[in-house]
Design a protein around this motif. Structure first.
Motif, mmCIF file in Angstrom:
data_model
loop_
_atom_site.group_PDB
_atom_site.id
_atom_site.type_symbol
_atom_site.label_atom_id
_atom_site.label_comp_id
_atom_site.label_asym_id
_atom_site.label_seq_id
_atom_site.Cartn_x
_atom_site.Cartn_y
_atom_site.Cartn_z
ATOM 1 N N ILE A 284 0.837 -1.246 -0.032
ATOM 2 C CA ILE A 284 -0.055 0.026 -0.027
ATOM 3 C C ILE A 284 0.961 1.189 0.020
ATOM 4 C CG2 ILE A 284 -0.332 0.358 2.516
ATOM 5 C CD1 ILE A 284 -3.313 0.801 1.901
ATOM 6 N N SER A 285 1.833 1.103 0.534
ATOM 7 C CA SER A 285 2.915 2.344 0.652
ATOM 8 C C SER A 285 3.575 2.562 -0.953
ATOM 9 C CB SER A 285 4.331 2.027 1.656
ATOM 10 O OG SER A 285 3.850 1.968 2.817
ATOM 11 N N TYR A 286 3.793 1.560 -1.615
ATOM 12 C CA TYR A 286 4.276 1.807 -2.941
ATOM 13 C C TYR A 286 3.441 2.206 -3.798
ATOM 14 C CZ TYR A 286 5.909 0.600 -7.421
ATOM 15 O OH TYR A 286 6.201 0.820 -9.023
ATOM 16 N N TYR A 287 2.180 1.686 -4.004
ATOM 17 C CA TYR A 287 1.095 2.099 -4.632
ATOM 18 C C TYR A 287 0.395 3.451 -4.572
ATOM 19 C CZ TYR A 287 1.533 -2.451 -6.740
ATOM 20 O OH TYR A 287 1.806 -3.680 -7.596
ATOM 21 N N THR A 288 0.526 3.847 -3.094
ATOM 22 C CA THR A 288 -0.167 5.162 -2.665
ATOM 23 C C THR A 288 0.969 6.061 -3.278
ATOM 24 O OG1 THR A 288 0.547 4.726 -0.626
ATOM 25 C CG2 THR A 288 -1.651 4.514 -1.133
ATOM 26 N N HIS A 289 2.015 5.951 -2.968
ATOM 27 C CA HIS A 289 3.368 6.728 -3.304
ATOM 28 C C HIS A 289 3.271 6.812 -4.637
ATOM 29 C CE1 HIS A 289 7.874 7.574 -2.415
ATOM 30 N NE2 HIS A 289 7.065 8.837 -2.624
ATOM 31 N N ARG A 290 3.172 5.856 -5.597
ATOM 32 C CA ARG A 290 3.250 6.169 -6.903
ATOM 33 C C ARG A 290 1.852 6.954 -7.504
ATOM 34 N NH1 ARG A 290 4.531 1.929 -11.375
ATOM 35 N NH2 ARG A 290 4.714 3.266 -12.831
ATOM 36 N N MET B 251 4.875 16.833 5.157
ATOM 37 C CA MET B 251 4.122 16.683 3.929
ATOM 38 C C MET B 251 2.581 17.159 4.387
ATOM 39 S SD MET B 251 3.556 12.506 4.310
ATOM 40 C CE MET B 251 5.123 12.340 4.664
ATOM 41 N N THR B 252 1.839 17.345 3.296
ATOM 42 C CA THR B 252 0.487 17.836 3.661
ATOM 43 C C THR B 252 -0.284 17.022 4.660
ATOM 44 O OG1 THR B 252 -0.551 16.406 1.793
ATOM 45 C CG2 THR B 252 0.412 18.736 1.376
ATOM 46 N N LYS B 253 -1.252 17.553 5.353
ATOM 47 C CA LYS B 253 -2.063 16.928 6.345
ATOM 48 C C LYS B 253 -2.687 15.621 5.761
ATOM 49 C CE LYS B 253 -2.030 20.715 9.715
ATOM 50 N NZ LYS B 253 -0.645 21.274 8.701
ATOM 51 N N LEU B 254 -3.080 15.628 4.534
ATOM 52 C CA LEU B 254 -3.880 14.735 4.109
ATOM 53 C C LEU B 254 -3.020 13.554 3.712
ATOM 54 C CD1 LEU B 254 -6.469 13.512 2.435
ATOM 55 C CD2 LEU B 254 -5.519 14.773 0.372
ATOM 56 N N GLU B 255 -1.897 13.719 3.118
ATOM 57 C CA GLU B 255 -0.982 12.487 3.155
ATOM 58 C C GLU B 255 -0.517 12.001 4.407
ATOM 59 O OE1 GLU B 255 2.187 13.440 -0.051
ATOM 60 O OE2 GLU B 255 1.648 15.344 0.839
ATOM 61 N N ILE B 256 -0.275 12.675 5.438
ATOM 62 C CA ILE B 256 -0.100 12.136 6.667
ATOM 63 C C ILE B 256 -1.003 11.266 7.334
ATOM 64 C CG2 ILE B 256 -0.324 13.908 8.207
ATOM 65 C CD1 ILE B 256 2.734 11.909 8.358
ATOM 66 N N LEU B 257 -2.016 11.814 7.146
ATOM 67 C CA LEU B 257 -3.185 11.170 7.782
ATOM 68 C C LEU B 257 -3.661 9.709 6.930
ATOM 69 C CD1 LEU B 257 -5.743 14.166 8.681
ATOM 70 C CD2 LEU B 257 -4.368 12.625 10.335
ATOM 71 N N CYS C 285 10.957 7.865 -8.871
ATOM 72 C CA CYS C 285 11.620 6.566 -9.180
ATOM 73 C C CYS C 285 11.948 6.220 -7.740
ATOM 74 C CB CYS C 285 12.822 6.745 -9.746
ATOM 75 S SG CYS C 285 14.192 7.756 -9.119
ATOM 76 N N ASN C 286 12.215 4.765 -7.605
ATOM 77 C CA ASN C 286 12.282 4.262 -6.287
ATOM 78 C C ASN C 286 11.437 4.522 -5.183
ATOM 79 O OD1 ASN C 286 14.688 3.884 -7.623
ATOM 80 N ND2 ASN C 286 16.062 4.377 -6.000
ATOM 81 N N PHE C 287 10.097 4.136 -5.721
ATOM 82 C CA PHE C 287 8.881 4.446 -4.864
ATOM 83 C C PHE C 287 8.832 3.538 -3.587
ATOM 84 C CE2 PHE C 287 7.791 5.533 -9.235
ATOM 85 C CZ PHE C 287 7.500 7.092 -9.118
#
Length: 319
Positions: free
Chosen positions: A179-185, A214-220, A283-285
């Motif tokens: 989930i980290s990889y795909y949301t990061h991409r 980072m933005t509050k949306l991202e961190i939450l 790159c490197n997500f």
């Protein structure tokens, strides 16, 4: 000399784990889960409610009806995290960015690049603000667990088999990585990057504070998918859940530290892997394995061109 070096290395690792937890505001939650788990393991006759949360005594239940427990857990999460972060981060900053600044070529991922004073202040300010927000989230979660709220955690080590313990721990780890990889991409698609994630990438040569700057949306959203398994699809041992969190927080801090560090786990990339992500952008997500970057061919390649305007994760041919 070897003993002193090993002691310093061990101390640095412990401090990194502690400050990693502080960055996410989870000091109190992790302490609560560990103590609940240890207490249950040493009380074999303790009754477990559906294998999830231990039944609390009437006295504790009565006390937990008061709103003061919410105030206690939230306040303690914020204060302890802020205090630990400031003290330990100051130690890191002095050891590397002050005492060894002239030796940056020996320890720094990008030895010729440092954050501007403006970006350094911005990184710390946003990081501390987000830490406060995460402390509230973590404190509320800790209150829920303390009150005996239903979760998919189990605290009795013998509740499931050893094989189940191993498989569920690995499953949780790969869930987080996937989930980290795909949301990061997803954050690196043109619209979302320019609208949100670009703020995180203003720190081209990041320090530890960048891991939560980072933005509050991202961190939450990031914090939500770490908490989601507590109410999710399969049971997981509380001790294993904490170990995976500590692992993720530790390497999240290391990856943003700007300091060259290798991992003793064969699947874990060195800190330069994510530092390259900040240097070359799209790159490197991945974070804790190379797996998904290799699967989707998004590893940085030496003979391709990358930049903030080169989206897609594959770079472009060099001219």
């Amino acid at each position: 000399m070897l003993a002193i070096s090993a002691l310093k290395s061990s101390l640095l690792t412990i401090l990194t784990v502690v400050v990693g937890c502080a960055l996410r505001g989870d000091i109190v939650l992790i302490f609560l889960l560990l103590t609940q788990s240890i207490k249950t393991d040493f009380e074999p006759n303790r009754v477990i409610d559906n294998g999830s949360s231990p039944q609390q005594s009437d006295a504790i239940k009565g006390a937990s009806d008061l709103p003061l427990d919410v105030l206690f857990f939230v306040t303690t999460s914020i204060v302890s995290s802020q205090g630990i972060l400031i003290v330990v981060s100051a130690y890191f900053h002095y050891c590397y960015y002050v005492a060894r600044r002239s030796e940056a070529h020996e320890w720094k991922c990008q030895p010729r690049r440092f954050l501007t004073p403006e970006n350094a202040k911005h990184e710390i300010g946003v990081g501390i603000t987000n830490m406060t927000l995460l402390g509230v989230v973590s404190g509320l979660t800790a209150t829920y667990v303390y009150r005996g709220g239903q979760t998919t955690l189990y605290f009795d080590f013998s509740h499931r088999s050893l094989l189940y313990l191993v498989l569920s721990t690995v499953a949780f780890f790969f869930y987080v990585e996937a989930i980290s990889y795909y949301t990061h991409r997803l954050w690196h698609t043109p619209y979302l990057y320019k609208r949100f994630h670009k703020h995180h990438h203003r720190y081209h040569s990041p320090t530890a504070f960048a891991s939560v700057a980072m933005t509050k949306l991202e961190i939450l959203l990031y914090q939500s998918y770490l908490i989601l398994p507590l109410f999710g699809w399969f049971e997981i041992y509380a001790g294993a859940y904490v170990v995976v969190l500590l692992y993720i927080y530790y390497f999240g801090l290391v990856d943003h530290s700007g300091v060259k560090m290798e991992s003793w786990f064969p699947w874990q990339p060195p800190s330069t892997f994510h530092d390259n992500h900040h240097e070359f952008f799209h790159c490197n997500f991945g974070f804790n394995t190379y797996f998904f970057d290799k699967l989707h061919n998004t590893l940085r390649q030496e003979h391709r061109r990358y930049g903030e305007d080169v989206f897609g994760g594959h770079g472009k041919p060099e001219k």
